[in-house]
Design a protein around this motif. Structure first.
Motif, PDB file in Angstrom:
ATOM      1  N   ARG A 120       0.844  -0.950   0.038  1.00 11.75           N
ATOM      2  CA  ARG A 120       0.342   0.031  -0.160  1.00 11.75           C
ATOM      3  C   ARG A 120       0.991   0.945  -0.314  1.00 11.75           C
ATOM      4  O   ARG A 120       0.800   1.659  -0.670  1.00 11.75           O
ATOM      5  CB  ARG A 120      -1.370   0.242   0.980  1.00 11.75           C
ATOM      6  CG  ARG A 120      -2.159   1.664   0.847  1.00 11.75           C
ATOM      7  CD  ARG A 120      -2.954   0.612   1.975  1.00 11.75           C
ATOM      8  NE  ARG A 120      -3.823   2.221   2.190  1.00 11.75           N
ATOM      9  CZ  ARG A 120      -5.009   2.077   1.782  1.00 11.75           C
ATOM     10  NH1 ARG A 120      -5.120   0.823   0.617  1.00 11.75           N
ATOM     11  NH2 ARG A 120      -5.938   3.663   1.186  1.00 11.75           N
ATOM     12  N   LYS A 121       2.007   1.446   0.532  1.00  7.59           N
ATOM     13  CA  LYS A 121       2.781   1.904   1.336  1.00  7.59           C
ATOM     14  C   LYS A 121       3.728   2.934  -0.570  1.00  7.59           C
ATOM     15  O   LYS A 121       3.544   3.320  -0.877  1.00  7.59           O
ATOM     16  CB  LYS A 121       3.571   2.225   1.531  1.00  7.59           C
ATOM     17  CG  LYS A 121       4.725   3.508   1.977  1.00  7.59           C
ATOM     18  CD  LYS A 121       6.114   2.945   2.317  1.00  7.59           C
ATOM     19  CE  LYS A 121       6.926   2.531   1.369  1.00  7.59           C
ATOM     20  NZ  LYS A 121       9.017   2.505   1.577  1.00  7.59           N
ATOM     21  N   ASN A 124       0.584   4.228  -2.370  1.00  4.58           N
ATOM     22  CA  ASN A 124       0.732   4.881  -2.426  1.00  4.58           C
ATOM     23  C   ASN A 124       1.061   6.436  -2.816  1.00  4.58           C
ATOM     24  O   ASN A 124       0.848   7.628  -3.635  1.00  4.58           O
ATOM     25  CB  ASN A 124       0.515   5.625  -1.360  1.00  4.58           C
ATOM     26  CG  ASN A 124      -1.269   5.512  -0.838  1.00  4.58           C
ATOM     27  OD1 ASN A 124      -2.029   5.172  -1.331  1.00  4.58           O
ATOM     28  ND2 ASN A 124      -0.945   4.856   0.896  1.00  4.58           N
ATOM     29  N   MET A 136      -2.041   9.104   0.622  1.00  5.25           N
ATOM     30  CA  MET A 136      -1.054   9.290   1.592  1.00  5.25           C
ATOM     31  C   MET A 136       0.038   8.323   1.905  1.00  5.25           C
ATOM     32  O   MET A 136      -0.348   7.214   2.458  1.00  5.25           O
ATOM     33  CB  MET A 136      -1.504   9.868   2.956  1.00  5.25           C
ATOM     34  CG  MET A 136      -0.743  10.010   4.280  1.00  5.25           C
ATOM     35  SD  MET A 136       0.720  10.747   3.697  1.00  5.25           S
ATOM     36  CE  MET A 136      -0.081  12.755   4.316  1.00  5.25           C
ATOM     37  N   ALA A 137       1.135   7.934   1.709  1.00  6.10           N
ATOM     38  CA  ALA A 137       1.881   7.148   1.588  1.00  6.10           C
ATOM     39  C   ALA A 137       2.559   6.716   3.364  1.00  6.10           C
ATOM     40  O   ALA A 137       2.979   8.501   3.442  1.00  6.10           O
ATOM     41  CB  ALA A 137       3.509   6.902   0.914  1.00  6.10           C
ATOM     42  N   VAL A 138       2.743   6.267   3.789  1.00  6.77           N
ATOM     43  CA  VAL A 138       2.922   5.961   5.328  1.00  6.77           C
ATOM     44  C   VAL A 138       4.121   5.087   5.336  1.00  6.77           C
ATOM     45  O   VAL A 138       4.357   4.082   6.083  1.00  6.77           O
ATOM     46  CB  VAL A 138       1.380   6.129   6.204  1.00  6.77           C
ATOM     47  CG1 VAL A 138       2.581   5.476   8.160  1.00  6.77           C
ATOM     48  CG2 VAL A 138       1.002   6.596   6.306  1.00  6.77           C
ATOM     49  N   PRO A 159      -0.223   1.493   9.548  1.00  7.19           N
ATOM     50  CA  PRO A 159       0.354   2.525   8.505  1.00  7.19           C
ATOM     51  C   PRO A 159      -0.631   2.570   8.418  1.00  7.19           C
ATOM     52  O   PRO A 159      -0.883   4.105   8.237  1.00  7.19           O
ATOM     53  CB  PRO A 159       1.324   2.068   8.042  1.00  7.19           C
ATOM     54  CG  PRO A 159       2.165   0.582   8.546  1.00  7.19           C
ATOM     55  CD  PRO A 159       1.227   0.529   9.285  1.00  7.19           C
ATOM     56  N   LEU A 160      -2.108   1.681   8.114  1.00  7.91           N
ATOM     57  CA  LEU A 160      -3.343   2.471   7.020  1.00  7.91           C
ATOM     58  C   LEU A 160      -3.992   3.402   8.322  1.00  7.91           C
ATOM     59  O   LEU A 160      -4.850   3.909   8.345  1.00  7.91           O
ATOM     60  CB  LEU A 160      -3.650   0.820   7.160  1.00  7.91           C
ATOM     61  CG  LEU A 160      -5.518   1.023   6.671  1.00  7.91           C
ATOM     62  CD1 LEU A 160      -5.050   2.165   5.755  1.00  7.91           C
ATOM     63  CD2 LEU A 160      -5.832   0.121   6.568  1.00  7.91           C
ATOM     64  N   GLU A 163      -2.979   6.633   8.402  1.00  3.79           N
ATOM     65  CA  GLU A 163      -2.753   7.167   6.548  1.00  3.79           C
ATOM     66  C   GLU A 163      -4.201   7.807   6.584  1.00  3.79           C
ATOM     67  O   GLU A 163      -4.513   9.297   5.995  1.00  3.79           O
ATOM     68  CB  GLU A 163      -2.694   6.104   6.160  1.00  3.79           C
ATOM     69  CG  GLU A 163      -3.017   6.686   4.816  1.00  3.79           C
ATOM     70  CD  GLU A 163      -3.735   5.229   3.435  1.00  3.79           C
ATOM     71  OE1 GLU A 163      -3.870   4.977   2.686  1.00  3.79           O
ATOM     72  OE2 GLU A 163      -2.905   4.080   3.272  1.00  3.79           O
ATOM     73  N   LYS A 164      -5.297   6.858   7.512  1.00  4.87           N
ATOM     74  CA  LYS A 164      -6.808   7.299   7.732  1.00  4.87           C
ATOM     75  C   LYS A 164      -6.891   8.358   8.374  1.00  4.87           C
ATOM     76  O   LYS A 164      -7.886   9.673   8.132  1.00  4.87           O
ATOM     77  CB  LYS A 164      -7.169   6.201   7.972  1.00  4.87           C
ATOM     78  CG  LYS A 164      -7.517   4.544   6.996  1.00  4.87           C
ATOM     79  CD  LYS A 164      -8.819   3.686   8.013  1.00  4.87           C
ATOM     80  CE  LYS A 164      -8.803   3.070   7.022  1.00  4.87           C
ATOM     81  NZ  LYS A 164      -9.340   1.330   7.199  1.00  4.87           N
ATOM     82  N   HIS A 179       2.142  14.383   2.686  1.00  7.15           N
ATOM     83  CA  HIS A 179       3.274  12.860   2.469  1.00  7.15           C
ATOM     84  C   HIS A 179       4.833  12.920   2.375  1.00  7.15           C
ATOM     85  O   HIS A 179       5.748  12.765   2.986  1.00  7.15           O
ATOM     86  CB  HIS A 179       3.232  11.841   1.582  1.00  7.15           C
ATOM     87  CG  HIS A 179       4.537  11.540   1.152  1.00  7.15           C
ATOM     88  ND1 HIS A 179       4.481   9.815   1.539  1.00  7.15           N
ATOM     89  CD2 HIS A 179       5.076  11.297  -0.605  1.00  7.15           C
ATOM     90  CE1 HIS A 179       5.376   9.239   1.331  1.00  7.15           C
ATOM     91  NE2 HIS A 179       5.902   9.585   0.104  1.00  7.15           N
TER      92      HIS A 179
END
Length: 224
Positions: A120-121, A124, A136-138, A159-160, A163-164, A179
């Motif tokens: 996901r990172k 993103n 938004m990459a975390v 991280p999710l 991100e949220k 970011h």
């Protein structure tokens, strides 16, 4: 300062001081950025930028990378962290681009995550940098800095979750920039060990700094 005011102060500061932040990875097209971001997992951008020039010279397009063997590709990235897995991921990613996406880097986070080596990172990052989506990459820097500043709660454990919380409060047009703001601030100022608070312009709303100052003030009071 409440959460809304904290986010407003964060966005205002960086919109004024760093209005157009950029990734520090070197790339010329979406394919090259995708390769670079895959390589950057648990590795510095500086190291990635050292190996990608020769890699891209030999494998300038996904069609060519898709034909590479493990033994051919591995020497190019052997100095990168986890080179065995990343070699397999890059070849698998290139094959999927060719076979399922007409050799084009997909635009959506959902499609990007189908590619080997793309979590996901990474998805993103590509969606934000290449396609200007509010993603938004975390990474570790974003995770650390957003908590220290008080932008997200300490109870956010993944991280999710971070991100949220970030995208809920940052105006959409600033999400992609934020970011980079958080990454660069974490890389050069709010470093993991011994953050450079004396050089930081965000201490007036930073929870980490206020707690640190309170501890120092309490300690000095006790010595008197």
């Amino acid at each position: 300062m409440n959460k809304k005011e904290r986010f407003q102060a964060f966005v205002h500061h960086f919109a004024e001081t760093k209005p157009e932040p950029q990734t520090e990875l070197s790339y010329r097209n979406p394919y090259e950025l995708l390769v670079a971001v895959i390589l950057s997992a648990q590795c510095t951008d500086k190291r990635v930028n050292m190996v990608t020039p020769s890699l891209f010279k030999s494998y300038p397009a996904p069609e060519i990378l898709a034909q590479a063997t493990f033994d051919e590709l591995f020497p190019f990235i052997k100095s990168i962290s986890y080179p065995n897995n990343k070699t397999k991921h890059l070849i698998g990613m290139a094959k999927m681009l060719v076979e399922q996406f007409n050799s084009e880097v997909p635009e959506t986070v959902e499609d990007l995550q189908k590619l080997p080596g793309v979590g996901r990172k990474t998805a993103n990052v590509i969606s934000s940098v290449i396609f200007n989506q509010p993603a938004m990459a975390v990474d570790t820097h974003v995770f650390r800095v957003s908590k220290r500043l008080g932008l997200v709660t300490q109870s956010a454990k993944t991280p999710l979750e971070v991100e949220k919380q970030l995208i809920r409060h940052i105006p959409e047009q600033y999400i992609g920039k934020a970011h980079h703001w958080l990454i660069l601030h974490g890389r050069y100022v709010c470093i993991a060990r011994n953050p450079k608070c004396a050089k930081c312009d965000l201490t007036h709303f930073c929870r980490f700094f206020s707690k640190k100052f309170a501890r120092l003030d309490k300690s000095s009071t006790q010595k008197v």
